[in-house]
Design an enzyme around this catalytic site. Structure first.
Site, mmCIF file in Angstrom:
data_model
loop_
_atom_site.group_PDB
_atom_site.id
_atom_site.type_symbol
_atom_site.label_atom_id
_atom_site.label_comp_id
_atom_site.label_asym_id
_atom_site.label_seq_id
_atom_site.Cartn_x
_atom_site.Cartn_y
_atom_site.Cartn_z
ATOM 1 N N LYS A 11 0.811 -1.220 0.000
ATOM 2 C CA LYS A 11 0.000 0.000 0.000
ATOM 3 C C LYS A 11 0.849 1.278 0.000
ATOM 4 C CE LYS A 11 -4.094 -2.019 2.247
ATOM 5 N NZ LYS A 11 -5.058 -1.878 3.365
ATOM 6 N N TYR A 51 -12.531 -1.964 -3.897
ATOM 7 C CA TYR A 51 -13.059 -1.985 -2.529
ATOM 8 C C TYR A 51 -14.590 -1.844 -2.496
ATOM 9 C CZ TYR A 51 -8.488 -1.929 -0.212
ATOM 10 O OH TYR A 51 -7.243 -2.267 0.269
ATOM 11 N N PHE A 59 -15.461 4.208 6.474
ATOM 12 C CA PHE A 59 -14.084 4.537 6.088
ATOM 13 C C PHE A 59 -13.846 4.429 4.581
ATOM 14 C CE2 PHE A 59 -14.217 0.054 7.434
ATOM 15 C CZ PHE A 59 -13.721 -0.587 6.307
ATOM 16 N N ARG A 104 2.388 -6.104 9.440
ATOM 17 C CA ARG A 104 1.701 -4.930 10.001
ATOM 18 C C ARG A 104 2.274 -4.542 11.359
ATOM 19 N NH1 ARG A 104 -4.296 -6.687 7.792
ATOM 20 N NH2 ARG A 104 -4.318 -5.331 5.938
ATOM 21 N N ASN A 114 -2.134 0.540 6.644
ATOM 22 C CA ASN A 114 -1.633 -0.698 7.248
ATOM 23 C C ASN A 114 -0.823 -1.565 6.288
ATOM 24 O OD1 ASN A 114 -3.746 -1.580 5.738
ATOM 25 N ND2 ASN A 114 -4.897 -2.506 7.409
ATOM 26 N N HIS A 117 -2.370 -5.287 1.649
ATOM 27 C CA HIS A 117 -3.672 -5.944 1.454
ATOM 28 C C HIS A 117 -3.389 -7.398 1.122
ATOM 29 C CE1 HIS A 117 -7.623 -7.008 -0.133
ATOM 30 N NE2 HIS A 117 -6.946 -7.648 -1.071
ATOM 31 N N GLU A 128 -9.718 -10.913 -7.361
ATOM 32 C CA GLU A 128 -8.788 -9.781 -7.210
ATOM 33 C C GLU A 128 -7.615 -9.897 -8.185
ATOM 34 O OE1 GLU A 128 -7.969 -9.673 -2.980
ATOM 35 O OE2 GLU A 128 -9.997 -8.954 -2.536
HETATM 36 N N1 UDP Z 1 -9.878 0.026 7.102
HETATM 37 C C1 UDP Z 1 -9.945 1.298 7.652
HETATM 38 N N2 UDP Z 1 -10.632 1.475 8.839
HETATM 39 C C2 UDP Z 1 -11.247 0.456 9.474
HETATM 40 C C3 UDP Z 1 -11.191 -0.831 8.914
HETATM 41 C C4 UDP Z 1 -10.499 -1.020 7.733
HETATM 42 O O1 UDP Z 1 -9.401 2.246 7.095
HETATM 43 O O2 UDP Z 1 -11.857 0.684 10.551
HETATM 44 C C5 UDP Z 1 -9.137 -0.179 5.846
HETATM 45 C C6 UDP Z 1 -7.783 -0.842 6.074
HETATM 46 O O3 UDP Z 1 -6.843 -0.272 5.174
HETATM 47 C C7 UDP Z 1 -8.076 -2.291 5.748
HETATM 48 C C8 UDP Z 1 -9.099 -2.141 4.618
HETATM 49 O O4 UDP Z 1 -9.895 -1.039 4.992
HETATM 50 O O5 UDP Z 1 -6.911 -2.987 5.382
HETATM 51 C C9 UDP Z 1 -9.970 -3.344 4.373
HETATM 52 O O6 UDP Z 1 -10.568 -3.723 5.594
HETATM 53 P P1 UDP Z 1 -10.708 -5.252 6.016
HETATM 54 O O7 UDP Z 1 -11.614 -5.302 7.212
HETATM 55 O O8 UDP Z 1 -11.078 -6.073 4.820
HETATM 56 O O9 UDP Z 1 -9.232 -5.631 6.550
HETATM 57 P P2 UDP Z 1 -8.020 -6.484 5.938
HETATM 58 O O10 UDP Z 1 -8.618 -7.663 5.205
HETATM 59 O O11 UDP Z 1 -7.247 -5.570 5.022
HETATM 60 O O12 UDP Z 1 -7.208 -6.894 7.134
#
Ligand code: UDP
Length: 140
Positions: A11, A51, A59, A104, A114, A117, A128
């Protein structure tokens, strides 16, 4: 355990800090092989399309703006049980909850910024991968 593929994004918070190599090394050390990789600057259409599943989440706007803010590196990773292996080395979404030794934990700045992905299922991995790569761009 079968050799499978998953989809990864390094990212903008990581490319901005020149961490592409460091993150890729952690993926490789976890037993994943990079079989496709390209650096792209996501368009709004790509970020919102990728997304779309999160479009109703509070968010969503911030997430799309972030993903378009700097280049990213999209990758296809191959290995035994690649989806789970990648999720394990990524660590929890919120770096405050991420285990020691995960990407992370090492590099993420916040729950939004974070660092990586990773697909959360084999079904989503296929979707994807197809979103960003043509079959001939993947060299196993
Ligand atoms: N995200 C965010 N705020 C939140 C939760 C998620 O900005 O409260 C963002 C974060 O970059 C995350 C992405 O949205 O990686 C996708 O969320 P997901 O719950 O799918 O988490 P991941 O699979 O990436 O761990």
């Amino acid at each position: 355990m079968a050799v499978t593929r998953t989809f990864s994004i390094i990212k903008p918070d990581a490319t901005r800090r020149n961490l592409t190599g460091a993150v890729t090394k952690m993926l490789e050390d976890a037993g994943l092989r990079v079989v496709a990789s390209k650096r792209i600057h996501m368009t709004r259409e790509q970020a919102e399309g990728f997304y779309a599943v999160h479009s109703e989440r509070p968010f969503f706007g911030e997430l799309c703006d972030f993903m378009m803010s700097e280049p990213v590196v999209v990758q296809v990773l191959e290995g035994e049980d690649a989806v789970t292996r990648n999720r394990d080395i990524m660590g929890a979404t919120n770096p405050a909850d991420a285990a020691e030794g995960t990407i992370r934990k090492a590099y993420a700045l916040s729950i939004g910024e974070n660092t990586v992905h990773g697909s959360d299922s084999e079904e989503n991995a296929k979707i994807e991968i197809d979103f960003f790569f043509k079959p001939e761009e993947i060299v196993g």
